[in-house]
Design a protein around this motif. Structure first.
Motif, PDB file in Angstrom:
ATOM      1  N   ASP A 166      -5.177  10.155   0.658  1.00 14.62           N
ATOM      2  CA  ASP A 166      -6.176  10.260  -0.402  1.00 14.62           C
ATOM      3  C   ASP A 166      -6.956   8.947  -0.409  1.00 14.62           C
ATOM      4  OD1 ASP A 166      -7.654  10.380  -2.772  1.00 14.62           O
ATOM      5  OD2 ASP A 166      -6.062  11.426  -3.849  1.00 14.62           O
TER       6      ASP A 166
ATOM      7  N   LYS B 255      -8.922   7.591  -2.319  1.00 14.17           N
ATOM      8  CA  LYS B 255      -9.088   6.812  -3.551  1.00 14.17           C
ATOM      9  C   LYS B 255      -8.145   5.619  -3.571  1.00 14.17           C
ATOM     10  CE  LYS B 255      -6.070   9.372  -6.716  1.00 14.17           C
ATOM     11  NZ  LYS B 255      -6.060  10.205  -7.917  1.00 14.17           N
ATOM     12  N   TYR B 256      -7.116   5.628  -2.718  1.00 14.45           N
ATOM     13  CA  TYR B 256      -6.183   4.505  -2.633  1.00 14.45           C
ATOM     14  C   TYR B 256      -6.575   3.492  -1.568  1.00 14.45           C
ATOM     15  CZ  TYR B 256      -3.444   7.492  -5.615  1.00 14.45           C
ATOM     16  OH  TYR B 256      -3.038   8.278  -6.659  1.00 14.45           O
ATOM     17  N   HIS B 257      -7.671   3.749  -0.876  1.00 15.24           N
ATOM     18  CA  HIS B 257      -8.122   2.828   0.174  1.00 15.24           C
ATOM     19  C   HIS B 257      -8.525   1.488  -0.421  1.00 15.24           C
ATOM     20  CE1 HIS B 257     -10.998   1.067   3.071  1.00 15.24           C
ATOM     21  NE2 HIS B 257     -10.141   1.518   3.957  1.00 15.24           N
ATOM     22  N   GLY B 258      -9.196   1.524  -1.545  1.00 11.64           N
ATOM     23  CA  GLY B 258      -9.539   0.301  -2.243  1.00 11.64           C
ATOM     24  C   GLY B 258     -10.799  -0.394  -1.771  1.00 11.64           C
TER      25      GLY B 258
ATOM     26  N   PHE C  57      -4.211   6.879   4.866  1.00  8.49           N
ATOM     27  CA  PHE C  57      -4.484   7.214   3.470  1.00  8.49           C
ATOM     28  C   PHE C  57      -4.697   8.724   3.373  1.00  8.49           C
ATOM     29  CE2 PHE C  57      -4.836   3.019   1.749  1.00  8.49           C
ATOM     30  CZ  PHE C  57      -5.262   2.240   2.799  1.00  8.49           C
TER      31      PHE C  57
ATOM     32  N   LEU D  14       0.823  -1.221   0.000  1.00  5.52           N
ATOM     33  CA  LEU D  14       0.000   0.000   0.000  1.00  5.52           C
ATOM     34  C   LEU D  14       0.849   1.260   0.000  1.00  5.52           C
ATOM     35  CD1 LEU D  14      -2.837  -1.002   2.493  1.00  5.52           C
ATOM     36  CD2 LEU D  14      -2.952  -0.899   0.000  1.00  5.52           C
TER      37      LEU D  14
ATOM     38  N   LYS E 129       3.144   1.990  -1.820  1.00  6.20           N
ATOM     39  CA  LYS E 129       3.503   2.384  -3.192  1.00  6.20           C
ATOM     40  C   LYS E 129       2.553   3.449  -3.721  1.00  6.20           C
ATOM     41  CE  LYS E 129       5.441  -2.157  -4.200  1.00  6.20           C
ATOM     42  NZ  LYS E 129       5.262  -3.407  -4.948  1.00  6.20           N
ATOM     43  N   ASN E 130       1.403   3.610  -3.050  1.00  3.37           N
ATOM     44  CA  ASN E 130       0.418   4.612  -3.461  1.00  3.37           C
ATOM     45  C   ASN E 130       0.788   5.978  -2.900  1.00  3.37           C
ATOM     46  OD1 ASN E 130      -1.257   2.700  -4.756  1.00  3.37           O
ATOM     47  ND2 ASN E 130      -2.131   2.135  -2.788  1.00  3.37           N
TER      48      ASN E 130
ATOM     49  N   LYS F 291       0.676   9.437  -1.047  1.00  3.91           N
ATOM     50  CA  LYS F 291       0.022   9.934   0.174  1.00  3.91           C
ATOM     51  C   LYS F 291      -0.428   8.816   1.108  1.00  3.91           C
ATOM     52  CE  LYS F 291      -1.703  14.052  -2.169  1.00  3.91           C
ATOM     53  NZ  LYS F 291      -2.883  14.850  -2.470  1.00  3.91           N
ATOM     54  N   THR F 292       0.183   7.634   1.008  1.00  2.00           N
ATOM     55  CA  THR F 292      -0.171   6.509   1.871  1.00  2.00           C
ATOM     56  C   THR F 292       1.021   6.167   2.748  1.00  2.00           C
ATOM     57  OG1 THR F 292      -1.671   5.659   0.188  1.00  2.00           O
ATOM     58  CG2 THR F 292      -1.026   4.140   1.931  1.00  2.00           C
TER      59      THR F 292
END
Length: 98
Positions: A81, A83-86, A79, A54, A56-57, A59-60
Motif C-alpha cells: 500500500d 500510502k506507507y511509502h512516505g 509496499f 518500515l 511495522k507498516n 503490507k510492507t
C-alpha cells in the motif's frame, strides 16, 4: 537468483539483519551520483539507517538477497500500500488513483 556465479536466496529480512541492511542502504545511496547527500536529506538517511522500521507498516515487506555464506547482497522494500511509502509526492498517489 544467480548473480555471476553466486546464487542468492531472496527472502524476508529477519529483525537481527535490520541494522546491517540500514548500513548497506546508507552506504549505497550516499554513493549514488547526483543523489542528495546526508547533509541535504538527513531525515531520508535516518529512514534508510532504520529501514527495518518500515516493516511495522501493514503490507510492507523488507526483502533481501542472501548468498549461501550469509552475505547480504541487496534488499528492496515492497509496499503493498503506497500510502506507507512516505514520499509525500503526487506521482505515487496518481499511480494509485488517489
Amino acid at each position: 537468483m544467480n548473480i555471476g556465479t553466486t546464487k542468492y536466496n531472496v527472502r524476508e529480512a529477519n529483525q537481527n539483519e535490520f541494522e546491517e541492511l540500514g548500513e548497506l542502504m546508507v552506504n549505497v545511496y550516499s554513493q549514488l551520483e547526483d543523489f542528495p547527500d546526508k547533509n541535504e536529506q538527513p531525515n531520508y538517511y535516518s529512514m534508510l539507517a532504520n529501514i527495518g522500521n518500515l516493516t511495522k507498516n501493514p503490507k510492507t515487506k523488507l526483502l533481501i538477497a542472501v548468498s549461501p555464506n550469509g552475505k547480504i547482497g541487496g534488499s528492496v522494500v515492497y509496499f503493498g500500500d503506497m500510502k506507507y511509502h512516505g514520499s509525500g509526492g503526487t506521482k505515487a498517489q496518481r499511480a494509485l488513483g488517489c
